[in-house]
Design a protein around this motif. Structure first.
Motif, mmCIF file in Angstrom:
data_model
loop_
_atom_site.group_PDB
_atom_site.id
_atom_site.type_symbol
_atom_site.label_atom_id
_atom_site.label_comp_id
_atom_site.label_asym_id
_atom_site.label_seq_id
_atom_site.Cartn_x
_atom_site.Cartn_y
_atom_site.Cartn_z
ATOM 1 N N TYR A 237 9.829 -17.941 19.923
ATOM 2 C CA TYR A 237 11.252 -17.757 20.246
ATOM 3 C C TYR A 237 12.171 -17.884 19.027
ATOM 4 C CZ TYR A 237 10.218 -18.088 25.318
ATOM 5 O OH TYR A 237 9.771 -17.875 26.598
ATOM 6 N N TYR B 68 20.743 -12.522 23.411
ATOM 7 C CA TYR B 68 20.785 -13.902 22.898
ATOM 8 C C TYR B 68 22.020 -14.104 22.018
ATOM 9 C CZ TYR B 68 16.084 -13.126 24.549
ATOM 10 O OH TYR B 68 15.019 -12.771 25.343
ATOM 11 N N VAL C 144 16.655 -22.526 23.949
ATOM 12 C CA VAL C 144 16.060 -21.302 24.499
ATOM 13 C C VAL C 144 15.059 -21.622 25.612
ATOM 14 C CG1 VAL C 144 14.508 -19.379 23.956
ATOM 15 C CG2 VAL C 144 16.418 -19.927 22.427
ATOM 16 N N ASN D 188 17.154 -18.729 35.683
ATOM 17 C CA ASN D 188 15.922 -17.925 35.773
ATOM 18 C C ASN D 188 15.868 -17.137 37.070
ATOM 19 O OD1 ASN D 188 14.798 -18.662 33.264
ATOM 20 N ND2 ASN D 188 14.133 -20.629 34.106
ATOM 21 N N ALA E 203 18.328 -20.991 27.845
ATOM 22 C CA ALA E 203 17.334 -21.469 28.820
ATOM 23 C C ALA E 203 17.832 -21.385 30.259
ATOM 24 C CB ALA E 203 16.946 -22.905 28.489
ATOM 25 N N SER F 69 13.142 -23.387 28.649
ATOM 26 C CA SER F 69 13.573 -24.152 29.828
ATOM 27 C C SER F 69 13.092 -25.601 29.814
ATOM 28 C CB SER F 69 13.079 -23.470 31.109
ATOM 29 O OG SER F 69 13.958 -22.452 31.507
ATOM 30 N N PHE G 284 22.345 -17.611 32.020
ATOM 31 C CA PHE G 284 21.843 -17.138 33.324
ATOM 32 C C PHE G 284 20.977 -18.254 33.892
ATOM 33 C CE2 PHE G 284 18.897 -16.555 30.011
ATOM 34 C CZ PHE G 284 17.687 -16.897 30.550
ATOM 35 N N TYR H 204 5.184 -21.835 32.854
ATOM 36 C CA TYR H 204 6.149 -22.937 32.653
ATOM 37 C C TYR H 204 7.400 -22.582 33.439
ATOM 38 C CZ TYR H 204 9.304 -20.748 29.111
ATOM 39 O OH TYR H 204 10.211 -19.974 28.445
ATOM 40 N N ALA I 263 16.425 -22.613 33.057
ATOM 41 C CA ALA I 263 15.907 -23.635 33.995
ATOM 42 C C ALA I 263 16.871 -23.837 35.168
ATOM 43 C CB ALA I 263 15.691 -24.953 33.259
ATOM 44 N N ALA J 63 9.115 -13.187 26.838
ATOM 45 C CA ALA J 63 10.251 -12.996 25.930
ATOM 46 C C ALA J 63 9.781 -13.182 24.494
ATOM 47 C CB ALA J 63 11.365 -13.985 26.261
ATOM 48 N N PHE K 210 14.341 -9.755 29.466
ATOM 49 C CA PHE K 210 13.866 -10.381 28.215
ATOM 50 C C PHE K 210 12.622 -9.680 27.673
ATOM 51 C CE2 PHE K 210 15.557 -13.446 31.275
ATOM 52 C CZ PHE K 210 16.758 -13.720 30.644
HETATM 53 C C1 BEZ Z 1 13.523 -19.923 29.178
HETATM 54 O O1 BEZ Z 1 12.598 -20.669 28.799
HETATM 55 O O2 BEZ Z 1 14.316 -20.279 30.049
HETATM 56 C C2 BEZ Z 1 13.668 -18.565 28.579
HETATM 57 C C3 BEZ Z 1 13.149 -18.286 27.348
HETATM 58 C C4 BEZ Z 1 13.312 -17.029 26.789
HETATM 59 C C5 BEZ Z 1 14.031 -16.069 27.462
HETATM 60 C C6 BEZ Z 1 14.558 -16.341 28.709
HETATM 61 C C7 BEZ Z 1 14.373 -17.595 29.275
#
Ligand code: BEZ
Length: 388
Positions: free
Chosen positions: A41, A303, A102, A147, A126, A104, A145, A173, A128, A227, A254
């Motif tokens: 990331y 991003y 980034v 998820n 992130a 979650s 946003f 995850y 989450a 992503a 993503f």
């Molecule tokens: C996340 O871990 O929430 C995430 C990471 C990369 C892109 C989008 C979400």
């Protein structure tokens, strides 16, 4: 002690406190950037920092009337180091505001640290669900946003297309699990069935066995969340395995954002859902893209937009409290009633402080994620478990 002496002490104390707080606000605002600068990331972390700093530069380098001093930690997208890493910013550097992150799993550790220390936190990516669900609070904000949002929007799109049987594939995850959960919620409501959920451990990219399994299952379509570097590898592997022609690949956006240069023809034509795209026509996006390209010699992605908007949220809140970060309730009141003029289009924050926003349907065309419609209009995360 004599009354005159006590009065003199009280007067001196008042003067000292007043000048102390004036000093606190004229001092530089300490901003802690906790982002991934290495690993799968890394590009996402850099784009967020670029976007954040671009907005700051547009405001003459100040936010809420205060100059800014940055403190940076590379979180490596590693949840096992997250509590120690956020402690460096909160306890050692005593930052006024945390910007991150980034991943979650790392973001949930940041939200816990922000809650425990009552530090302002703005999450610039992130998703989450818990951050604006059970962990929501007056000092926690998200410029990106949940998820659930792009997943839910894509489930509706695929069900409406008449797709009946799908397989999902993602990292194991929170982000992957919750993206798939959002997708399944609307896809099954629309009459679809999920044959199997496939996962690989984060940040692994060993996809071959699972691609063979997808070929054997023969679904009508596949829904995916990956992503960054992992998304590049997955899209190329999916194509190389010969699946792209026979089993259409859909995903949360993503999968193709900030990755198209590296994915090349393997990404051409893919349909994805996201709150940003490359062909928007609003004036804010036009000026943002020009300024970003000029400053960084790069095209922005989702991003970069989220980093830019994290700085906008901070600016709106701090302007209302004249730079005094301790006024959390007044900060929250100002941000909650704001319409944020984002390159994605204007959006507001929900009571739980997550963007209420259009989720676009995009299709890869050359090096662009072209917006071809709106997958879900003004979509609000359900904020399950948020008690604020
Ligand atoms: C996340 O871990 O929430 C995430 C990471 C990369 C892109 C989008 C979400």
């Amino acid at each position: 002690m004599k009354r005159t002496t006590l009065t003199a002490i009280a007067a001196t104390t008042t003067v000292l406190l007043a000048s102390g707080s004036a000093f606190a606000q004229s001092a530089k605002l300490k901003v802690g950037l906790m982002l991934p600068y290495t690993g799968t990331y890394a590009a996402l972390g850099n784009a967020i920092e670029n976007g954040f700093k671009l907005h700051l530069a547009e405001q003459g380098g100040k936010v809420g009337g205060r100059e800014v001093e940055f403190f940076k930690v590379d979180d490596e997208s590693d949840p096992s180091k997250a509590t120690e890493n956020v402690g460096k910013l909160v306890k050692r550097d005593q930052v006024d505001v945390l910007i991150g992150t980034v991943h979650s799993g790392v973001a949930m550790a940041m939200a816990k640290a922000a809650k425990d220390s009552n530090t302002l936190l703005i999450v610039p990516n992130a998703g989450a669900d818990a951050v604006t669900g059970p962990m929501c609070g007056p000092n926690i904000y998200r410029s990106s946003f949940s998820n659930w949002q792009p997943g839910y929007a894509m489930g509706e799109v695929m069900a409406k297309k008449g797709i009946k049987k799908a397989v999902t594939i993602t990292w194991k995850y929170a982000a992957g699990d919750e993206s798939v959960k959002g997708f399944k919620e609307s896809f099954t409501k629309g009459g679809g069935e999920v044959l199997k959920d496939l996962t690989v451990p984060f940040p692994g990219v060993e996809f071959q066995a699972l691609l063979t399994e997808i070929a054997a299952l023969k679904p009508d379509a596949v829904y995916t969340f990956f992503a960054g570097g992992g998304a590049v590898k997955f899209v190329k592997d999916y194509d190389a395995a010969g699946l792209k022609k026979s089993i259409p690949l859909y995903g949360a956006g993503f999968i193709t954002d900030g990755t198209l240069e590296a994915q090349g023809a393997s990404a051409e034509g893919l349909l994805t859902s996201l709150h940003y795209g490359d062909s928007l026509t609003n004036p804010k996006d036009k000026s943002f893209r020009l300024a970003y390209a000029k400053a960084y010699k790069l095209q922005p992605d989702v991003y970069a937009v989220q980093g830019y908007d994290a700085a906008q949220i901070l600016g709106i809140g701090l302007a209302a409290v004249k730079g005094d970060v301790s006024k959390k309730a007044e900060f929250a009141a100002a941000v909650e009633k704001a319409k944020i003029d984002s390159p994605r289009g204007p959006f507001s924050l929900s009571k739980a402080h997550n963007p209420v926003q259009d989720i676009y349907l995009r299709q890869v065309s050359g090096k662009e994620n072209k917006v071809i419609g709106i997958a879900s209009k003004s979509l609000a995360d359900p904020a399950r478990g948020c008690k604020s």
